[in-house]
Write a protein that holds these residues in place. Structure first.
Motif, short mmCIF file in Angstrom:
data_model
loop_
_atom_site.label_atom_id
_atom_site.label_comp_id
_atom_site.label_asym_id
_atom_site.label_seq_id
_atom_site.Cartn_x
_atom_site.Cartn_y
_atom_site.Cartn_z
N GLY A 193 0.95 -1.17 0.09
CA GLY A 193 -0.05 0.01 0.08
C GLY A 193 0.83 1.23 0.00
O GLY A 193 1.63 1.50 1.03
N SER A 197 -2.62 3.79 -3.05
CA SER A 197 -2.95 3.00 -3.99
C SER A 197 -2.24 1.51 -3.46
O SER A 197 -1.42 1.57 -2.47
CB SER A 197 -2.24 3.15 -5.22
OG SER A 197 -0.69 3.27 -5.07
N SER A 198 -2.46 0.51 -4.00
CA SER A 198 -2.18 -0.93 -3.71
C SER A 198 -1.66 -1.74 -5.02
O SER A 198 -2.08 -1.67 -5.96
CB SER A 198 -3.44 -1.73 -3.08
OG SER A 198 -3.02 -2.83 -2.64
N ARG A 199 -0.57 -2.19 -4.66
CA ARG A 199 0.14 -3.16 -5.57
C ARG A 199 0.23 -4.54 -5.18
O ARG A 199 0.48 -4.64 -3.97
CB ARG A 199 1.60 -2.75 -6.16
CG ARG A 199 1.47 -1.06 -6.67
CD ARG A 199 2.74 -0.56 -6.79
NE ARG A 199 2.90 0.76 -7.26
CZ ARG A 199 4.04 1.61 -7.62
NH1 ARG A 199 5.17 0.97 -7.08
NH2 ARG A 199 4.06 2.76 -7.86
#
Length: 220
Positions: A193, A197-199
């Motif tokens: 995070g 945003s989150s990857r």
């Protein structure tokens, strides 16, 4: 094998002085204010490296914490570990962490925040286990110290106002025998995070060079 320095945290001020003297004797220098590098296997998730002055929360993996220390350490930075009396120096060396530029403070005592601040005054990266609780004002003051000194804090556990939260959701090992050998594969399922945003990605820490975990207690 070189061994890290183990220091007492009886006084944050004396700890800082001891660290400065140790680094002066080794003729080491703090890193610049540029981003600190990460291992190639982590560059997809942290493409800008570790940002000086920031804190990162690591959840679910000591191996990931060591991998994050390894990038700056391989690049010449001094690193510290606090509040982790069982920190495995053999495993750290296997990741490429330079033990002669590693400072261990196994027990920060009740002065957790001042001790971490004293370490951040001198060291480029500090890895610490999160305290049971930290007051928002204390966290804010420590954050200001990190920014002032351009140091990076890696926290095992939750931490307020983190630059990023790195969560390990699964892992897979391959290549080890019965307590010996080198990992051919050390794949982690990571979720990062970062700035709202989150990857998600699978990363293989073994891609960054041989990792010798023959004496490392297995676990993520």
């Amino acid at each position: 094998m070189n061994m890290p320095s183990r220091l007492s945290s009886a006084s944050p001020a004396s700890l800082r002085d001891d660290l400065q003297a140790q680094i002066h004797l080794m003729q080491g220098k703090r890193g610049s204010e540029r981003s600190l590098p990460v291992l190639p296997s982590l560059s997809r998730l942290l493409p800008g490296g570790l940002r000086p002055g920031a804190a990162y929360s690591i959840q679910g993996s000591m191996s990931l914490a060591m991998a994050l220390l390894a990038g700056p350490s391989r690049n010449g930075s001094w690193c510290g570990v606090a509040g982790l009396p069982d920190f495995g120096v053999e495993a750290a060396a296997g990741f490429g962490i330079a033990l002669d530029r590693l400072v261990l403070v196994p027990d920060p005592g009740t002065s957790w925040t001042p001790v971490i601040a004293a370490m951040a005054d001198v060291l480029s990266v500090v890895l610490a286990r999160a305290p049971e609780r930290v007051a928002p004002a204390e966290a804010a003051r420590l954050g200001a110290r990190l920014r002032e000194r351009s140091s990076v804090l890696l926290v095992l556990g939750p931490w307020p106002q983190s630059e990023a939260v790195l969560q390990v959701n699964g892992y897979e090992w391959a290549g080890l025998g019965q307590g010996h050998g080198h990992l051919a594969k050390q794949e982690l399922e990571l979720e990062v995070g970062l700035r709202g945003s989150s990857r998600r990605a699978s990363v293989d820490l073994a891609d960054s060079g041989p990792v010798d975990l023959s004496r490392h207690r297995m676990g993520a």
